[in-house]
Design a protein around this motif. Structure first.
Motif, PDB file in Angstrom:
ATOM      1  N   LEU A   1       0.852  -1.204   0.000  1.00  0.00           N
ATOM      2  CA  LEU A   1       0.000   0.000   0.000  1.00  0.00           C
ATOM      3  C   LEU A   1       0.886   1.253   0.000  1.00  0.00           C
ATOM      4  CD1 LEU A   1      -2.171  -2.136   0.860  1.00  0.00           C
ATOM      5  CD2 LEU A   1      -3.015  -0.484   2.504  1.00  0.00           C
ATOM      6  N   VAL A   2       1.935   1.218   0.810  1.00  0.00           N
ATOM      7  CA  VAL A   2       2.843   2.380   0.897  1.00  0.00           C
ATOM      8  C   VAL A   2       3.531   2.592  -0.460  1.00  0.00           C
ATOM      9  CG1 VAL A   2       4.895   3.319   2.047  1.00  0.00           C
ATOM     10  CG2 VAL A   2       3.192   2.063   3.389  1.00  0.00           C
ATOM     11  N   GLU A   3       3.950   1.482  -1.079  1.00  0.00           N
ATOM     12  CA  GLU A   3       4.607   1.607  -2.394  1.00  0.00           C
ATOM     13  C   GLU A   3       3.672   2.234  -3.425  1.00  0.00           C
ATOM     14  OE1 GLU A   3       5.880  -2.424  -2.932  1.00  0.00           O
ATOM     15  OE2 GLU A   3       7.884  -2.024  -2.088  1.00  0.00           O
ATOM     16  N   LYS A   4       2.409   1.846  -3.361  1.00  0.00           N
ATOM     17  CA  LYS A   4       1.428   2.412  -4.291  1.00  0.00           C
ATOM     18  C   LYS A   4       1.249   3.912  -4.011  1.00  0.00           C
ATOM     19  CE  LYS A   4      -2.591   0.458  -6.554  1.00  0.00           C
ATOM     20  NZ  LYS A   4      -3.564  -0.608  -6.503  1.00  0.00           N
ATOM     21  N   ALA A   5       1.195   4.264  -2.732  1.00  0.00           N
ATOM     22  CA  ALA A   5       1.039   5.687  -2.355  1.00  0.00           C
ATOM     23  C   ALA A   5       2.249   6.491  -2.845  1.00  0.00           C
ATOM     24  CB  ALA A   5       0.887   5.813  -0.845  1.00  0.00           C
ATOM     25  N   ILE A   6       3.434   5.901  -2.732  1.00  0.00           N
ATOM     26  CA  ILE A   6       4.643   6.599  -3.187  1.00  0.00           C
ATOM     27  C   ILE A   6       4.584   6.803  -4.710  1.00  0.00           C
ATOM     28  CG2 ILE A   6       7.167   6.355  -3.488  1.00  0.00           C
ATOM     29  CD1 ILE A   6       7.177   4.849  -0.757  1.00  0.00           C
ATOM     30  N   SER A   7       4.160   5.743  -5.414  1.00  0.00           N
ATOM     31  CA  SER A   7       4.203   5.818  -6.886  1.00  0.00           C
ATOM     32  C   SER A   7       3.120   6.747  -7.455  1.00  0.00           C
ATOM     33  CB  SER A   7       4.072   4.416  -7.496  1.00  0.00           C
ATOM     34  OG  SER A   7       2.746   3.969  -7.355  1.00  0.00           O
ATOM     35  N   GLN A   8       2.036   6.982  -6.708  1.00  0.00           N
ATOM     36  CA  GLN A   8       0.922   7.769  -7.274  1.00  0.00           C
ATOM     37  C   GLN A   8       0.843   9.205  -6.749  1.00  0.00           C
ATOM     38  OE1 GLN A   8      -2.634   5.447  -6.577  1.00  0.00           O
ATOM     39  NE2 GLN A   8      -2.191   4.035  -8.251  1.00  0.00           N
ATOM     40  N   ASN A   9       1.757   9.584  -5.849  1.00  0.00           N
ATOM     41  CA  ASN A   9       1.665  10.914  -5.228  1.00  0.00           C
ATOM     42  C   ASN A   9       3.040  11.580  -5.129  1.00  0.00           C
ATOM     43  OD1 ASN A   9      -1.302  10.858  -4.033  1.00  0.00           O
ATOM     44  ND2 ASN A   9      -0.370   8.860  -3.657  1.00  0.00           N
ATOM     45  N   ASP A  10       3.027  12.895  -4.891  1.00  0.00           N
ATOM     46  CA  ASP A  10       4.295  13.598  -4.645  1.00  0.00           C
ATOM     47  C   ASP A  10       4.839  13.260  -3.260  1.00  0.00           C
ATOM     48  OD1 ASP A  10       3.996  14.952  -7.075  1.00  0.00           O
ATOM     49  OD2 ASP A  10       2.653  16.420  -6.125  1.00  0.00           O
ATOM     50  N   MET A  11       3.913  13.003  -2.331  1.00  0.00           N
ATOM     51  CA  MET A  11       4.333  12.754  -0.953  1.00  0.00           C
ATOM     52  C   MET A  11       3.512  11.603  -0.361  1.00  0.00           C
ATOM     53  SD  MET A  11       4.803  16.002   1.487  1.00  0.00           S
ATOM     54  CE  MET A  11       4.366  15.575   3.103  1.00  0.00           C
ATOM     55  N   SER A  12       4.164  10.768   0.465  1.00  0.00           N
ATOM     56  CA  SER A  12       3.457   9.635   1.083  1.00  0.00           C
ATOM     57  C   SER A  12       3.487   9.773   2.600  1.00  0.00           C
ATOM     58  CB  SER A  12       4.122   8.321   0.679  1.00  0.00           C
ATOM     59  OG  SER A  12       5.490   8.350   1.043  1.00  0.00           O
ATOM     60  N   LEU A  13       2.381   9.386   3.223  1.00  0.00           N
ATOM     61  CA  LEU A  13       2.289   9.447   4.690  1.00  0.00           C
ATOM     62  C   LEU A  13       1.655   8.154   5.191  1.00  0.00           C
ATOM     63  CD1 LEU A  13       1.025  12.470   6.786  1.00  0.00           C
ATOM     64  CD2 LEU A  13       0.472  10.136   7.415  1.00  0.00           C
ATOM     65  N   CYS A  14       2.328   7.521   6.131  1.00  0.00           N
ATOM     66  CA  CYS A  14       1.800   6.295   6.741  1.00  0.00           C
ATOM     67  C   CYS A  14       1.553   6.572   8.223  1.00  0.00           C
ATOM     68  CB  CYS A  14       2.817   5.166   6.561  1.00  0.00           C
ATOM     69  SG  CYS A  14       2.334   3.622   7.343  1.00  0.00           S
ATOM     70  N   SER A  15       0.364   6.199   8.719  1.00  0.00           N
ATOM     71  CA  SER A  15       0.130   6.362  10.155  1.00  0.00           C
ATOM     72  C   SER A  15       0.208   4.998  10.828  1.00  0.00           C
ATOM     73  CB  SER A  15      -1.227   7.020  10.426  1.00  0.00           C
ATOM     74  OG  SER A  15      -2.268   6.172  10.005  1.00  0.00           O
ATOM     75  N   ILE A  16       0.717   5.007  12.049  1.00  0.00           N
ATOM     76  CA  ILE A  16       0.764   3.791  12.867  1.00  0.00           C
ATOM     77  C   ILE A  16       0.047   4.126  14.166  1.00  0.00           C
ATOM     78  CG2 ILE A  16       2.243   2.168  14.106  1.00  0.00           C
ATOM     79  CD1 ILE A  16       4.408   2.648  12.019  1.00  0.00           C
ATOM     80  N   PHE A  17      -1.112   3.531  14.337  1.00  0.00           N
ATOM     81  CA  PHE A  17      -1.906   3.802  15.553  1.00  0.00           C
ATOM     82  C   PHE A  17      -2.803   2.600  15.819  1.00  0.00           C
ATOM     83  CE2 PHE A  17      -5.860   5.678  17.472  1.00  0.00           C
ATOM     84  CZ  PHE A  17      -5.295   5.973  18.714  1.00  0.00           C
ATOM     85  N   VAL A  18      -2.573   1.943  16.943  1.00  0.00           N
ATOM     86  CA  VAL A  18      -3.440   0.818  17.313  1.00  0.00           C
ATOM     87  C   VAL A  18      -4.689   1.428  17.948  1.00  0.00           C
ATOM     88  CG1 VAL A  18      -3.633  -1.339  18.596  1.00  0.00           C
ATOM     89  CG2 VAL A  18      -1.428  -0.684  17.631  1.00  0.00           C
ATOM     90  N   ASN A  19      -5.750   1.442  17.174  1.00  0.00           N
ATOM     91  CA  ASN A  19      -6.955   2.196  17.542  1.00  0.00           C
ATOM     92  C   ASN A  19      -7.820   1.435  18.547  1.00  0.00           C
ATOM     93  OD1 ASN A  19      -9.172   3.927  17.504  1.00  0.00           O
ATOM     94  ND2 ASN A  19     -10.108   2.782  15.806  1.00  0.00           N
ATOM     95  N   PRO A  20      -7.841   1.879  19.806  1.00  0.00           N
ATOM     96  CA  PRO A  20      -8.584   1.100  20.816  1.00  0.00           C
ATOM     97  C   PRO A  20     -10.076   1.028  20.536  1.00  0.00           C
ATOM     98  CG  PRO A  20      -7.848   3.212  21.728  1.00  0.00           C
ATOM     99  CD  PRO A  20      -7.230   3.091  20.373  1.00  0.00           C
ATOM    100  N   THR A  21     -10.641   2.055  19.875  1.00  0.00           N
ATOM    101  CA  THR A  21     -12.113   2.077  19.730  1.00  0.00           C
ATOM    102  C   THR A  21     -12.637   1.028  18.737  1.00  0.00           C
ATOM    103  OG1 THR A  21     -12.085   3.771  17.999  1.00  0.00           O
ATOM    104  CG2 THR A  21     -12.219   4.558  20.269  1.00  0.00           C
TER     105      THR A  21
END
Ligand code: AMP
Length: 282
Positions: free
Chosen positions: A39-59
């Motif tokens: 998914l990150v590789e796809k985001a890198i290839s299709q955009n000028d900038m890529s952002l990945c969040s890491i958050f174990v969402n308790p809700t």
């Protein structure tokens, strides 16, 4: 690679860095594997900038024990993201995402959150919608990437974007599998040796269903799946459904739709695995 943990710092950073740049966003709960990285590789290839969040969402955890034992390996995740070429990693704390007094919007997902995962994990999709909308509000990406591994979640996110985030394009990404067919998942790290050996049988059975889809009826295949898992000492079936891929309405016969989605949830010991396969009629 920039690593940011505070919402205000991220907002300031993005207001400067992403001006006139397209931003591709990949939300994750960490314990990253090649599925996430695709998914990150796809985001890198299709955009000028890529952002990945890491958050174990308790809700989104309906089971406190599941949350407690969810794998956490932030250092290894950051190394992997750096190697992949991700530009920004957002690693917020619980209070950054849910500050005191925070109240999210509630959404109507129609049938989408009433079946399968919605039925067996009460409150799960409310939690998913809450965190994704909070992240969308903070990050405001042009594109956001979600795996087909969580097929029902992807349908919910599409509906969420359609209701409230029309400017964000939701990009579906195919399921990445281990060589033995097991769908990659952070939870696979928790499998005992015995259950890791048993787990690929989930996908093997989905493949069998796909092969038989044109000769056997839906109810025959549902019975076959139930029987296979009944005889399997290491895997316990939670649900198996064949539905229309758009609204997730249960299919009763093949002629109901041109394409069906078969979704499954299985316990391998205490580890819950989900998987799915598209069934195209010919
Ligand atoms: P998670 O960290 O489990 O919340 O997953 C983050 C994103 O990665 C979600 O959009 C998942 O659907 C996606 N994902 C997880 N496993 C896979 C996989 N095996 N193949 C493709 N995408 C995946």
């Amino acid at each position: 690679m920039k690593i940011i943990s505070s919402v205000s710092e991220l907002e300031i950073f993005l207001s400067k860095a992403s001006k006139d740049k397209s931003l591709g966003f990949v939300p994750t709960m960490g314990a990253l594997h090649q599925g996430h990285i695709s998914l990150v590789e796809k985001a890198i290839s299709q955009n000028d900038m890529s952002l990945c969040s890491i958050f174990v969402n308790p809700t989104q955890f309906n089971d406190a024990k599941d949350l407690e034992k969810y794998p956490n390996q932030l250092d290894a995740d950051l190394t992997l993201l750096e190697k992949t070429g991700c530009d920004v990693v957002f690693t917020p704390s619980k209070t950054e995402i849910y500050p005191e007094g925070f109240a999210g919007k509630s959404y109507d997902f129609g049938n989408l959150d009433k079946v399968m995962e919605g039925e067996t994990r009460p409150g799960h999709f409310e939690g998913v919608a809450l965190v994704v909308s909070r992240l969308f509000d903070i990050i405001r990406p042009q594109k956001a990437y979600f795996g087909e591994k969580d097929f029902q979640q992807l349908a919910i996110i599409r509906s969420l974007a359609n209701q409230n985030y029309k400017s964000i394009e939701i990009i579906p990404c195919p399921i990445l599998r281990e060589v033995d067919g097991l769908a990659m998942s952070s939870r696979n790290l928790l499998l005992s040796e015995k259950h890791r050996t048993a787990a690929p049988r989930v996908y093997q059975r989905l493949l069998h269903v796909k092969k038989q889809a044109n000769t056997k009826s839906i109810s025959e295949l549902k019975q076959w799946i139930a029987q296979e898992f009944k005889q399997d000492p290491d895997l316990k079936l939670e649900y198996f459904e064949i539905s229309d891929p758009n609204r997730l309405q249960k299919s009763t016969q093949w002629s109901d739709y041109e394409v069906h989605i078969a979704c499954i949830a299985v316990f391998a010991g205490s580890v819950r695995l989900i998987d799915n396969i598209l069934l195209e009629m010919n």
